[in-house]
Design a protein around this motif. Structure first.
Motif, mmCIF file in Angstrom:
data_model
loop_
_atom_site.group_PDB
_atom_site.id
_atom_site.type_symbol
_atom_site.label_atom_id
_atom_site.label_comp_id
_atom_site.label_asym_id
_atom_site.label_seq_id
_atom_site.Cartn_x
_atom_site.Cartn_y
_atom_site.Cartn_z
ATOM 1 N N GLY A 1 0.826 -1.197 0.000
ATOM 2 C CA GLY A 1 0.000 0.000 0.000
ATOM 3 C C GLY A 1 0.861 1.247 0.000
ATOM 4 O O GLY A 1 2.091 1.189 0.052
ATOM 5 N N ASN B 1 -4.287 3.843 -3.399
ATOM 6 C CA ASN B 1 -5.541 4.147 -2.699
ATOM 7 C C ASN B 1 -5.748 3.334 -1.432
ATOM 8 O O ASN B 1 -6.828 3.373 -0.843
ATOM 9 N N ALA B 2 -4.738 2.592 -1.006
ATOM 10 C CA ALA B 2 -4.892 1.749 0.189
ATOM 11 C C ALA B 2 -3.549 1.621 0.881
ATOM 12 O O ALA B 2 -2.498 1.926 0.320
ATOM 13 N N GLY C 1 -5.249 -5.510 3.801
ATOM 14 C CA GLY C 1 -5.093 -4.228 3.127
ATOM 15 C C GLY C 1 -4.827 -4.429 1.651
ATOM 16 O O GLY C 1 -5.383 -5.343 1.027
ATOM 17 N N ALA C 2 -3.950 -3.603 1.090
ATOM 18 C CA ALA C 2 -3.691 -3.640 -0.349
ATOM 19 C C ALA C 2 -3.232 -5.012 -0.822
ATOM 20 O O ALA C 2 -3.488 -5.413 -1.965
#
Length: 317
Positions: A66, A92-93, A115-116
């Motif tokens: 991320g 975006n993450a 997460g990402a």
């Protein structure tokens, strides 16, 4: 069985960050517990990659980081270890994290916030090309994710036949959907499990019975099943000879933190194959590496090859 000699470790999946808390005991449901100490370290697949690199094997990450603070920490640690990241970061993450509770005997309990790294897609993975002599590592964590799991299983269908697929289902084994799990098992060359995971997948933790059950689920001729039984031993069995068990002793040590012990075992095992060792010697070095790692506090605590050699010399005195 002859041992392969992979040239690079390619980890397809996730690196995340561990928020580690040492606690005197786990809190009761609805309760609370004050931590003795807390730290934040890069973990997840990073533990496997670092174990291989510290033992002389090139490695790369085919996963997403991320763009937030956790992603930046993971990137800095990967860069410092000389491990390239083959995919662009998600702007975006942030990279996900795992809260790890460590009890006084070294046992650890996790809660993970994805997460990402959890949203790999077939389109993202398509440009990643495995080399014929790669050892490709896949974790069960990534197969749990609704998008990453099917994407990774699909990508693995294009692996060169000579690439070595190493699969560690991990503690989330019982949460992996059947489709991705069956697809990965069908391509797996090395399946590595601890005692709890063995019982979940084989409905028994007896090595001989588990080996027979698991051999029927692996689709590759000559696959190796590695049953990590903590301080007792490592038990290995080839699917071509499910009745013949290879027992490899593990050094007796006092555990401080067992976080990443299985990852260390796997990373050192693959690196030992890269160095040209046969299966018994590679498994023995992996057991020593894992034993050393649990005497150290932290996530990526894999010893270097020189540390393993020095440990063995000292233990013979």
């Amino acid at each position: 069985m002859s041992a392969p000699r992979p040239g690079r470790l390619l980890l397809v999946g996730s690196v995340l960050v561990d928020i580690r808390m040492a606690v005197p005991a786990l809190p009761e449901r609805g309760g609370d517990r004050l931590a003795d100490r807390t730290d934040v370290q890069t973990g997840g697949g990073f533990n496997v990659l670092v174990a291989a690199v510290r033992n002389g094997m090139p490695a790369a990450l085919a996963g997403r980081l991320g763009a937030g603070p956790f992603g930046r920490q993971a990137r800095e640690d990967l860069d410092a270890a000389g491990i390239p990241v083959l995919l662009d970061a998600d702007p975006n993450a942030d990279t996900g994290f795992s809260v790890t509770l460590i009890e006084p005997d070294g046992e650890r309990t996790f809660v993970t916030s994805p997460g990402a790294e959890s949203v790999l897609t077939a389109e993202r993975l398509a440009p990643v090309e495995a080399r014929p002599d790669d050892a490709v590592y896949v974790s069960g964590y990534d197969l749990c994710y609704p998008r990453s799991g099917p994407a990774i299983a699909g990508w693995l269908r294009g692996l060169p036949p000579s690439a070595l697929l190493v699969f560690d289902p991990g503690p989330v084994l019982d949460q992996i959907p059947a489709g991705p799990l069956d697809a990965v098992l069908a391509r797996t060359d090395v399946l590595t499990l601890n005692q709890r995971e063995t019982a979940l997948l084989a409905a028994t933790d007896d090595p001989a019975a588990a080996a027979r059950t698991l051999a029927a689920r692996l689709g590759r001729a000559g696959s190796l099943i590695v049953l990590r039984r903590g301080p007792a031993a490592t038990v290995a069995v080839w699917t071509a000879r499910p009745g013949e068990l290879l027992r490899v002793p593990v050094p007796a040590v006092t555990a401080v933190d067992t976080t990443g012990a299985g990852d260390t075992h796997t990373g050192v095992l693959i690196a030992a194959l890269h160095a040209g060792h046969d299966w018994p010697e590679a498994l023995r070095r992996a057991g020593v590496g894992a034993a050393i790692s649990v005497t150290r506090d932290g996530s990526a605590t894999a010893p270097a090859g020189a540390d393993i050699d020095a440990f063995e010399v000292s233990s013979r005195r």
